[in-house]
Design a protein around this motif. Structure first.
Motif, PDB file in Angstrom:
ATOM      1  N   GLU A   1      57.129  41.528  46.330  1.00  0.00           N
ATOM      2  CA  GLU A   1      57.099  42.720  47.188  1.00  0.00           C
ATOM      3  C   GLU A   1      58.042  42.573  48.386  1.00  0.00           C
ATOM      4  OE1 GLU A   1      54.354  41.099  46.032  1.00  0.00           O
ATOM      5  OE2 GLU A   1      53.798  42.598  44.533  1.00  0.00           O
ATOM      6  N   GLU A   2      58.059  41.383  48.984  1.00  0.00           N
ATOM      7  CA  GLU A   2      58.959  41.146  50.118  1.00  0.00           C
ATOM      8  C   GLU A   2      60.421  41.187  49.674  1.00  0.00           C
ATOM      9  OE1 GLU A   2      57.806  37.560  52.174  1.00  0.00           O
ATOM     10  OE2 GLU A   2      55.777  38.304  52.505  1.00  0.00           O
ATOM     11  N   PHE A   3      60.701  40.660  48.492  1.00  0.00           N
ATOM     12  CA  PHE A   3      62.058  40.685  47.944  1.00  0.00           C
ATOM     13  C   PHE A   3      62.473  42.130  47.670  1.00  0.00           C
ATOM     14  CE2 PHE A   3      64.615  37.601  44.980  1.00  0.00           C
ATOM     15  CZ  PHE A   3      65.779  37.891  45.679  1.00  0.00           C
ATOM     16  N   LYS A   4      61.567  42.911  47.089  1.00  0.00           N
ATOM     17  CA  LYS A   4      61.835  44.301  46.711  1.00  0.00           C
ATOM     18  C   LYS A   4      62.263  45.142  47.915  1.00  0.00           C
ATOM     19  CE  LYS A   4      61.511  47.664  43.579  1.00  0.00           C
ATOM     20  NZ  LYS A   4      62.571  47.797  42.601  1.00  0.00           N
ATOM     21  N   ALA A   5      61.828  44.778  49.112  1.00  0.00           N
ATOM     22  CA  ALA A   5      62.183  45.525  50.318  1.00  0.00           C
ATOM     23  C   ALA A   5      63.694  45.519  50.573  1.00  0.00           C
ATOM     24  CB  ALA A   5      61.452  44.943  51.529  1.00  0.00           C
ATOM     25  N   TYR A   6      64.415  44.573  49.972  1.00  0.00           N
ATOM     26  CA  TYR A   6      65.876  44.479  50.172  1.00  0.00           C
ATOM     27  C   TYR A   6      66.662  45.120  49.032  1.00  0.00           C
ATOM     28  CZ  TYR A   6      64.583  41.292  53.862  1.00  0.00           C
ATOM     29  OH  TYR A   6      64.023  40.751  54.988  1.00  0.00           O
ATOM     30  N   ASP A   7      65.984  45.718  48.074  1.00  0.00           N
ATOM     31  CA  ASP A   7      66.653  46.317  46.919  1.00  0.00           C
ATOM     32  C   ASP A   7      67.741  47.285  47.380  1.00  0.00           C
ATOM     33  OD1 ASP A   7      67.196  46.761  44.272  1.00  0.00           O
ATOM     34  OD2 ASP A   7      65.272  47.669  43.787  1.00  0.00           O
ATOM     35  N   GLY A   8      68.973  47.057  46.915  1.00  0.00           N
ATOM     36  CA  GLY A   8      70.103  47.915  47.258  1.00  0.00           C
ATOM     37  C   GLY A   8      70.719  47.639  48.622  1.00  0.00           C
ATOM     38  N   LYS A   9      70.231  46.635  49.325  1.00  0.00           N
ATOM     39  CA  LYS A   9      70.708  46.352  50.684  1.00  0.00           C
ATOM     40  C   LYS A   9      71.469  45.036  50.757  1.00  0.00           C
ATOM     41  CE  LYS A   9      66.736  48.682  52.710  1.00  0.00           C
ATOM     42  NZ  LYS A   9      65.458  48.493  53.372  1.00  0.00           N
ATOM     43  N   GLU A  10      72.353  44.955  51.761  1.00  0.00           N
ATOM     44  CA  GLU A  10      73.004  43.671  52.027  1.00  0.00           C
ATOM     45  C   GLU A  10      71.962  42.715  52.568  1.00  0.00           C
ATOM     46  OE1 GLU A  10      76.273  42.054  55.066  1.00  0.00           O
ATOM     47  OE2 GLU A  10      77.106  43.179  53.374  1.00  0.00           O
TER      48      GLU A  10
ATOM     49  N   LYS B   1      74.505  41.039  48.418  1.00  0.00           N
ATOM     50  CA  LYS B   1      73.775  42.307  48.429  1.00  0.00           C
ATOM     51  C   LYS B   1      72.854  42.306  47.221  1.00  0.00           C
ATOM     52  CE  LYS B   1      74.407  47.299  48.074  1.00  0.00           C
ATOM     53  NZ  LYS B   1      75.369  48.394  47.944  1.00  0.00           N
ATOM     54  N   LEU B   2      71.606  42.694  47.422  1.00  0.00           N
ATOM     55  CA  LEU B   2      70.649  42.737  46.316  1.00  0.00           C
ATOM     56  C   LEU B   2      70.904  43.989  45.488  1.00  0.00           C
ATOM     57  CD1 LEU B   2      68.272  41.381  44.917  1.00  0.00           C
ATOM     58  CD2 LEU B   2      66.752  42.628  46.461  1.00  0.00           C
ATOM     59  N   LYS B   3      71.415  43.781  44.291  1.00  0.00           N
ATOM     60  CA  LYS B   3      71.700  44.887  43.375  1.00  0.00           C
ATOM     61  C   LYS B   3      70.403  45.434  42.776  1.00  0.00           C
ATOM     62  CE  LYS B   3      74.102  45.816  39.025  1.00  0.00           C
ATOM     63  NZ  LYS B   3      74.898  45.213  37.955  1.00  0.00           N
ATOM     64  N   SER B   4      69.525  44.515  42.341  1.00  0.00           N
ATOM     65  CA  SER B   4      68.235  44.937  41.797  1.00  0.00           C
ATOM     66  C   SER B   4      67.277  43.761  41.774  1.00  0.00           C
ATOM     67  CB  SER B   4      68.393  45.502  40.382  1.00  0.00           C
ATOM     68  OG  SER B   4      68.709  44.471  39.469  1.00  0.00           O
ATOM     69  N   VAL B   5      66.002  44.093  41.797  1.00  0.00           N
ATOM     70  CA  VAL B   5      64.959  43.087  41.649  1.00  0.00           C
ATOM     71  C   VAL B   5      63.830  43.731  40.851  1.00  0.00           C
ATOM     72  CG1 VAL B   5      63.908  43.599  43.897  1.00  0.00           C
ATOM     73  CG2 VAL B   5      63.526  41.376  42.837  1.00  0.00           C
ATOM     74  N   VAL B   6      63.413  43.060  39.784  1.00  0.00           N
ATOM     75  CA  VAL B   6      62.369  43.601  38.923  1.00  0.00           C
ATOM     76  C   VAL B   6      61.344  42.517  38.622  1.00  0.00           C
ATOM     77  CG1 VAL B   6      63.802  45.393  37.854  1.00  0.00           C
ATOM     78  CG2 VAL B   6      63.690  43.131  36.815  1.00  0.00           C
TER      79      VAL B   6
ATOM     80  N   LYS C   1      63.099  38.847  38.530  1.00  0.00           N
ATOM     81  CA  LYS C   1      64.514  38.765  38.160  1.00  0.00           C
ATOM     82  C   LYS C   1      65.312  39.493  39.232  1.00  0.00           C
ATOM     83  CE  LYS C   1      67.836  40.177  34.635  1.00  0.00           C
ATOM     84  NZ  LYS C   1      68.024  41.014  33.445  1.00  0.00           N
ATOM     85  N   ALA C   2      66.190  38.730  39.901  1.00  0.00           N
ATOM     86  CA  ALA C   2      67.009  39.294  40.976  1.00  0.00           C
ATOM     87  C   ALA C   2      68.478  39.239  40.580  1.00  0.00           C
ATOM     88  CB  ALA C   2      66.791  38.510  42.265  1.00  0.00           C
ATOM     89  N   GLU C   3      69.160  40.352  40.788  1.00  0.00           N
ATOM     90  CA  GLU C   3      70.603  40.411  40.579  1.00  0.00           C
ATOM     91  C   GLU C   3      71.261  40.666  41.921  1.00  0.00           C
ATOM     92  OE1 GLU C   3      71.954  42.934  37.425  1.00  0.00           O
ATOM     93  OE2 GLU C   3      70.361  42.270  36.071  1.00  0.00           O
ATOM     94  N   LEU C   4      72.184  39.778  42.281  1.00  0.00           N
ATOM     95  CA  LEU C   4      72.878  39.850  43.565  1.00  0.00           C
ATOM     96  C   LEU C   4      74.358  40.091  43.344  1.00  0.00           C
ATOM     97  CD1 LEU C   4      71.296  36.639  45.040  1.00  0.00           C
ATOM     98  CD2 LEU C   4      70.855  38.929  45.896  1.00  0.00           C
ATOM     99  N   ASN C   5      74.895  41.107  43.996  1.00  0.00           N
ATOM    100  CA  ASN C   5      76.345  41.274  44.023  1.00  0.00           C
ATOM    101  C   ASN C   5      76.859  40.398  45.158  1.00  0.00           C
ATOM    102  OD1 ASN C   5      76.438  43.091  41.908  1.00  0.00           O
ATOM    103  ND2 ASN C   5      76.307  44.866  43.230  1.00  0.00           N
TER     104      ASN C   5
END
Length: 154
Positions: free
Chosen positions: A10-19, A114-119, A126-130
């Motif tokens: 949940e804490e990780f998800k807060a950064y979804d789409g953000k630097e 930047k967090l591209k997605s987290v699921v 699973k986290a994808e970082l640009n």
């Protein structure tokens, strides 16, 4: 910049789409390059022969191995985010890796993420970082890529 502290999906998800942040600079030395050459058995002269590189290389100095610049990603990523309550972290993959600028000896590099997605995959995050590996005072990054990590939170 202060390090992010993340202790759950949940804490990780807060950064979804953000630097997420930028690391400190790391200077690449000839000693690092030589040790990497020894470890990987890649002693190509553009990396390990400063005298020859001065006269024969288009860079006029030695350059870091591309894979050396990749290998410092965990070190630089740890400067951006600190993870708590993690049983295990797995480097799952790298997508769309493109080397665009050579890292010369004595260049300073840093990671921008930047967090591209987290699921949530049945309890595994699973986290994808640009990411971009920036070179101080250069317009083009050393490389861009999408890093994929699997975090197993407790």
């Amino acid at each position: 910049m202060s390090k992010l502290v993340i202790g759950s999906f949940e804490e990780f998800k807060a950064y979804d789409g953000k630097e997420m942040g930028v690391s400190e600079y790391l200077k690449i030395t000839q000693e690092q390059i030589n040790l990497f050459a020894d470890a990987t058995l890649d002693h190509q002269w553009i990396h390990t022969d400063p005298e020859r590189a001065k006269t024969e290389s288009p860079f006029q100095t030695t350059i870091a191995h591309g894979y050396l610049t990749l290998s410092v990603l965990p070190y630089l990523w740890e400067q951006i985010a600190e993870f708590h309550n993690v049983k295990m972290l797995v480097n799952y993959g790298i997508d769309k890796l493109k080397f665009s600028e050579a890292v010369r000896v004595e260049d300073e590099i840093r990671l921008r993420a930047k967090l591209k997605s987290v699921v949530n995959l049945r309890g595994t995050t699973k986290a994808e970082l640009n990411v971009e590996l920036e070179i101080k005072d250069k317009k083009k990054p050393a490389f861009t890529a999408t890093l994929i990590f699997l975090y197993h939170f407790e």
